[in-house]
Motif scaffolding. Structure first.
Motif, PDB file in Angstrom:
ATOM      1  N   GLY A  15      -9.015 114.903  11.854  1.00  0.00           N
ATOM      2  CA  GLY A  15      -7.760 114.633  11.144  1.00  0.00           C
ATOM      3  C   GLY A  15      -6.754 114.002  12.083  1.00  0.00           C
ATOM      4  N   SER A  18      -3.333 110.632  11.316  1.00  0.00           N
ATOM      5  CA  SER A  18      -1.895 110.667  11.016  1.00  0.00           C
ATOM      6  C   SER A  18      -1.311 112.054  11.280  1.00  0.00           C
ATOM      7  CB  SER A  18      -1.630 110.259   9.552  1.00  0.00           C
ATOM      8  OG  SER A  18      -2.135 111.234   8.681  1.00  0.00           O
ATOM      9  N   ILE A  20       0.214 115.495  12.249  1.00  0.00           N
ATOM     10  CA  ILE A  20       0.085 116.472  13.343  1.00  0.00           C
ATOM     11  C   ILE A  20      -1.133 116.155  14.226  1.00  0.00           C
ATOM     12  CG2 ILE A  20      -0.389 118.915  13.809  1.00  0.00           C
ATOM     13  CD1 ILE A  20       1.249 119.495  11.150  1.00  0.00           C
ATOM     14  N   ASN A  41     -10.387 107.373   7.965  1.00  0.00           N
ATOM     15  CA  ASN A  41      -9.756 106.058   8.083  1.00  0.00           C
ATOM     16  C   ASN A  41     -10.022 105.443   9.466  1.00  0.00           C
ATOM     17  OD1 ASN A  41      -8.054 103.868   8.179  1.00  0.00           O
ATOM     18  ND2 ASN A  41      -6.322 104.921   7.207  1.00  0.00           N
ATOM     19  N   MET A  62     -15.526 110.029   9.785  1.00  0.00           N
ATOM     20  CA  MET A  62     -16.252 111.157   9.179  1.00  0.00           C
ATOM     21  C   MET A  62     -15.431 111.747   8.037  1.00  0.00           C
ATOM     22  SD  MET A  62     -17.831 114.785  10.669  1.00  0.00           S
ATOM     23  CE  MET A  62     -17.422 114.507  12.305  1.00  0.00           C
ATOM     24  N   ASP A  63     -16.104 111.967   6.909  1.00  0.00           N
ATOM     25  CA  ASP A  63     -15.475 112.698   5.806  1.00  0.00           C
ATOM     26  C   ASP A  63     -15.890 114.158   5.961  1.00  0.00           C
ATOM     27  OD1 ASP A  63     -14.698 113.950   3.508  1.00  0.00           O
ATOM     28  OD2 ASP A  63     -15.351 112.344   2.165  1.00  0.00           O
ATOM     29  N   SER A  65     -15.274 116.693   4.309  1.00  0.00           N
ATOM     30  CA  SER A  65     -15.608 117.464   3.102  1.00  0.00           C
ATOM     31  C   SER A  65     -17.091 117.277   2.730  1.00  0.00           C
ATOM     32  CB  SER A  65     -14.717 117.065   1.932  1.00  0.00           C
ATOM     33  OG  SER A  65     -14.974 115.735   1.543  1.00  0.00           O
ATOM     34  N   SER A  90      -7.264 119.553  12.303  1.00  0.00           N
ATOM     35  CA  SER A  90      -5.994 119.313  11.602  1.00  0.00           C
ATOM     36  C   SER A  90      -6.202 118.708  10.219  1.00  0.00           C
ATOM     37  CB  SER A  90      -5.112 118.384  12.460  1.00  0.00           C
ATOM     38  OG  SER A  90      -3.802 118.324  11.956  1.00  0.00           O
ATOM     39  N   THR A 113     -12.394 120.846   2.472  1.00  0.00           N
ATOM     40  CA  THR A 113     -11.686 120.211   3.591  1.00  0.00           C
ATOM     41  C   THR A 113     -10.918 121.236   4.430  1.00  0.00           C
ATOM     42  OG1 THR A 113     -11.440 118.182   2.328  1.00  0.00           O
ATOM     43  CG2 THR A 113      -9.953 118.457   4.193  1.00  0.00           C
ATOM     44  N   VAL A 140      -5.385 124.089  12.295  1.00  0.00           N
ATOM     45  CA  VAL A 140      -4.013 123.938  11.776  1.00  0.00           C
ATOM     46  C   VAL A 140      -3.963 124.615  10.402  1.00  0.00           C
ATOM     47  CG1 VAL A 140      -2.136 122.386  11.201  1.00  0.00           C
ATOM     48  CG2 VAL A 140      -3.675 121.818  13.101  1.00  0.00           C
ATOM     49  N   TYR A 155      -4.352 125.696  -1.979  1.00  0.00           N
ATOM     50  CA  TYR A 155      -3.901 125.410  -0.622  1.00  0.00           C
ATOM     51  C   TYR A 155      -3.633 126.708   0.162  1.00  0.00           C
ATOM     52  CZ  TYR A 155      -1.195 123.336   3.205  1.00  0.00           C
ATOM     53  OH  TYR A 155      -0.739 122.953   4.452  1.00  0.00           O
ATOM     54  N   PRO A 185       2.176 125.844  10.869  1.00  0.00           N
ATOM     55  CA  PRO A 185       3.438 125.102  10.759  1.00  0.00           C
ATOM     56  C   PRO A 185       4.127 125.403   9.429  1.00  0.00           C
ATOM     57  CG  PRO A 185       1.556 123.606  11.089  1.00  0.00           C
ATOM     58  CD  PRO A 185       1.010 124.953  10.746  1.00  0.00           C
ATOM     59  N   LEU A 187       7.318 123.347   6.967  1.00  0.00           N
ATOM     60  CA  LEU A 187       7.476 121.952   6.535  1.00  0.00           C
ATOM     61  C   LEU A 187       7.647 121.020   7.730  1.00  0.00           C
ATOM     62  CD1 LEU A 187       9.853 122.532   3.492  1.00  0.00           C
ATOM     63  CD2 LEU A 187       7.395 122.038   3.448  1.00  0.00           C
ATOM     64  N   THR A 188       6.785 120.013   7.773  1.00  0.00           N
ATOM     65  CA  THR A 188       6.729 119.096   8.913  1.00  0.00           C
ATOM     66  C   THR A 188       6.734 117.665   8.395  1.00  0.00           C
ATOM     67  OG1 THR A 188       5.385 120.746  10.068  1.00  0.00           O
ATOM     68  CG2 THR A 188       5.410 118.544  11.009  1.00  0.00           C
ATOM     69  N   THR A 190       5.541 114.651   7.836  1.00  0.00           N
ATOM     70  CA  THR A 190       4.307 113.846   7.878  1.00  0.00           C
ATOM     71  C   THR A 190       4.063 113.250   6.489  1.00  0.00           C
ATOM     72  OG1 THR A 190       2.896 115.656   7.136  1.00  0.00           O
ATOM     73  CG2 THR A 190       3.266 115.514   9.505  1.00  0.00           C
ATOM     74  N   PHE A 193       3.863 115.898   3.733  1.00  0.00           N
ATOM     75  CA  PHE A 193       5.173 116.408   3.310  1.00  0.00           C
ATOM     76  C   PHE A 193       5.881 115.379   2.423  1.00  0.00           C
ATOM     77  CE2 PHE A 193       9.789 116.732   4.682  1.00  0.00           C
ATOM     78  CZ  PHE A 193      10.099 117.791   3.851  1.00  0.00           C
TER      79      PHE A 193
HETATM   80  N1  LIG Z   1       3.201 118.594   6.805  1.00  0.00           N
HETATM   81  C1  LIG Z   1       3.454 119.846   6.550  1.00  0.00           C
HETATM   82  O1  LIG Z   1       4.547 120.220   6.061  1.00  0.00           O
HETATM   83  C2  LIG Z   1       2.413 120.902   6.877  1.00  0.00           C
HETATM   84  C3  LIG Z   1       2.814 122.253   6.873  1.00  0.00           C
HETATM   85  C4  LIG Z   1       1.879 123.220   7.173  1.00  0.00           C
HETATM   86  C5  LIG Z   1       0.577 122.869   7.487  1.00  0.00           C
HETATM   87  N2  LIG Z   1       0.221 121.553   7.475  1.00  0.00           N
HETATM   88  C6  LIG Z   1      -1.183 121.237   7.792  1.00  0.00           C
HETATM   89  O2  LIG Z   1      -1.223 120.307   8.860  1.00  0.00           O
HETATM   90  C7  LIG Z   1      -2.477 119.612   8.825  1.00  0.00           C
HETATM   91  C8  LIG Z   1      -2.213 118.134   9.075  1.00  0.00           C
HETATM   92  O3  LIG Z   1      -1.473 117.610   7.982  1.00  0.00           O
HETATM   93  P1  LIG Z   1      -0.275 116.578   8.183  1.00  0.00           P
HETATM   94  O4  LIG Z   1       0.952 117.253   7.718  1.00  0.00           O
HETATM   95  O5  LIG Z   1      -0.343 116.027   9.546  1.00  0.00           O
HETATM   96  O6  LIG Z   1      -0.642 115.527   7.047  1.00  0.00           O
HETATM   97  P2  LIG Z   1      -1.273 114.075   7.098  1.00  0.00           P
HETATM   98  O7  LIG Z   1      -0.440 113.178   7.915  1.00  0.00           O
HETATM   99  O8  LIG Z   1      -1.517 113.744   5.661  1.00  0.00           O
HETATM  100  O9  LIG Z   1      -2.667 114.272   7.852  1.00  0.00           O
HETATM  101  C9  LIG Z   1      -3.791 114.788   7.222  1.00  0.00           C
HETATM  102  C10 LIG Z   1      -4.998 114.456   8.085  1.00  0.00           C
HETATM  103  O10 LIG Z   1      -6.142 115.061   7.480  1.00  0.00           O
HETATM  104  C11 LIG Z   1      -7.181 114.079   7.460  1.00  0.00           C
HETATM  105  N3  LIG Z   1      -8.111 114.371   6.374  1.00  0.00           N
HETATM  106  C12 LIG Z   1      -7.843 114.738   5.101  1.00  0.00           C
HETATM  107  N4  LIG Z   1      -8.979 114.860   4.401  1.00  0.00           N
HETATM  108  C13 LIG Z   1     -10.000 114.567   5.264  1.00  0.00           C
HETATM  109  C14 LIG Z   1     -11.419 114.504   5.128  1.00  0.00           C
HETATM  110  N5  LIG Z   1     -12.029 114.757   3.958  1.00  0.00           N
HETATM  111  N6  LIG Z   1     -12.148 114.155   6.207  1.00  0.00           N
HETATM  112  C15 LIG Z   1     -11.554 113.879   7.386  1.00  0.00           C
HETATM  113  N7  LIG Z   1     -10.209 113.912   7.582  1.00  0.00           N
HETATM  114  C16 LIG Z   1      -9.446 114.249   6.525  1.00  0.00           C
HETATM  115  C17 LIG Z   1      -6.449 112.763   7.206  1.00  0.00           C
HETATM  116  O11 LIG Z   1      -7.252 111.672   7.640  1.00  0.00           O
HETATM  117  P3  LIG Z   1      -7.882 110.523   6.693  1.00  0.00           P
HETATM  118  O12 LIG Z   1      -7.055 110.410   5.458  1.00  0.00           O
HETATM  119  O13 LIG Z   1      -7.857 109.319   7.580  1.00  0.00           O
HETATM  120  O14 LIG Z   1      -9.277 110.987   6.431  1.00  0.00           O
HETATM  121  C18 LIG Z   1      -5.255 112.951   8.138  1.00  0.00           C
HETATM  122  O15 LIG Z   1      -5.604 112.568   9.449  1.00  0.00           O
HETATM  123  C19 LIG Z   1      -3.096 119.912   7.455  1.00  0.00           C
HETATM  124  O16 LIG Z   1      -4.148 120.817   7.611  1.00  0.00           O
HETATM  125  C20 LIG Z   1      -1.952 120.545   6.688  1.00  0.00           C
HETATM  126  O17 LIG Z   1      -2.405 121.448   5.712  1.00  0.00           O
HETATM  127  C21 LIG Z   1       1.109 120.558   7.183  1.00  0.00           C
END
Ligand SMILES: NC(=O)c1ccc[n+]([C@@H]2O[C@H](COP(=O)([O-])OP(=O)(O)OC[C@H]3O[C@@H](n4cnc5c(N)ncnc54)[C@H](OP(=O)(O)O)[C@@H]3O)[C@@H](O)[C@H]2O)c1
Length: 253
Positions: A15, A18, A20, A41, A62-63, A65, A90, A113, A140, A155, A185, A187-188, A190, A193
């Motif tokens: 992950g 993008s 975190i 991606n 890699m996917d 899921s 992540s 996932t 994460v 979730y 974390p 709310l972050t 990204t 969010f």
């Molecule tokens: N943002 C918040 O407020 C928040 C709060 C608490 C926890 N989190 C957790 O933080 C983690 C990172 O999220 P983020 O906030 O940084 O969001 P993000 O920018 O949307 O990043 C999500 C990452 O997960 C990857 N991903 C999703 N599905 C995937 C799959 N099937 N295979 C491989 N990679 C996959 C995406 O990559 P691709 O799309 O390129 O595959 C991306 O790199 C998540 O686990 C989220 O639940 C976020």
């Protein structure tokens, strides 16, 4: 932390395209580590790789899921990169799931996932020959794993499952000298969010509610990456089995 704390260390980040995960990759790189970037991606991963430098970074599509494929993929990646010193998981998806819509296939999709992919990755990297002494794993999770949120059954429960798996795996893998932890974390700032904010008025109400408890405001990805990098570092040698809130106070009220 010393600037070369991850010198000659291999850190795989699932992950990493993008948010975190991307910020964690940048920070590990800054501290001298070699990063193995993974997500669906590949174009975005290659952009990051080109920026960080091909010598200290590689990228694989890699996917996560696709659970039955993880084993072969990880074996093939590690045969190219060498054994791991760190694994950061992540990858995550957030989905609107009020109880009426929480059908098994929807729950399964989010769990694949957010949870099963995590356990399968740890299972694979903790096999003989795939890790160096002192491997650190950081998942994460989310503060959403600690309390109920409206229309977020899939979730929240997938993240609570991660916290529990962290405790079990930390216990079991301690005999191999592997530490397993998570960060939670709040709310972050990204893509996840932003998408959540844009989705509906109902989300806006939920966000305002959460933010009123998150005293320090919205986190930046770097705030979370700093905590992850600490848990990966030798300074965290004696920490295992925990889920560390990185939440601007959100879990204290
Ligand atoms: N943002 C918040 O407020 C928040 C709060 C608490 C926890 N989190 C957790 O933080 C983690 C990172 O999220 P983020 O906030 O940084 O969001 P993000 O920018 O949307 O990043 C999500 C990452 O997960 C990857 N991903 C999703 N599905 C995937 C799959 N099937 N295979 C491989 N990679 C996959 C995406 O990559 P691709 O799309 O390129 O595959 C991306 O790199 C998540 O686990 C989220 O639940 C976020």
């Amino acid at each position: 932390m010393m600037i070369d704390v991850f010198k000659d260390k291999n850190v795989m980040i699932i992950g990493a395209s993008s948010g975190i995960g991307e910020q964690t990759a940048r920070l590990v790189n800054q501290y001298g580590g070699k990063t193995i970037l993974i997500s669906r991606n590949i174009d975005k991963l290659c952009e990051i790789k080109n920026e960080l430098g091909e010598k200290s970074c590689c990228a694989y599509e890699m996917d996560i899921s696709d659970l039955n494929n993880i084993g072969l993929k990880i074996a093939s990646i590690i045969s190219e990169t060498g054994p791991l010193d760190g694994l950061v998981y992540s990858a995550g998806v957030s989905r609107f799931t009020p109880i009426a819509q929480a059908k098994p296939e929807i729950m399964q999709n989010v769990f694949n996932t957010n949870f099963f992919g995590f356990v399968e990755c740890v299972r694979q990297v903790s096999r003989k020959g795939r890790f160096n002494p002192g491997l650190r794993v950081v998942g994460v999770s989310s503060v959403s794993s600690f309390h109920g949120n409206k229309a977020r059954i899939a979730y929240c429960s997938s993240k609570a499952a991660m916290n529990s798996a962290v405790q079990c795996m930390a216990l079991e893998l301690s005999k191999k000298g592997i530490c397993v932890n998570a960060v939670a974390p709040s709310l972050t700032n990204t893509n996840m969010f932003k998408a959540w904010l844009e989705n509906s008025d109902e989300n806006a109400e939920a966000v305002n509610n959460l933010l009123s408890r998150q005293y320090l405001g919205v986190a930046e990805p770097l705030d979370i990456a700093n905590a992850i990098v600490y848990l990966l570092s030798p300074q965290a040698r004696f920490i295992t089995g925990i889920t560390l809130p990185v939440d601007g106070g959100a879990t204290t009220s």
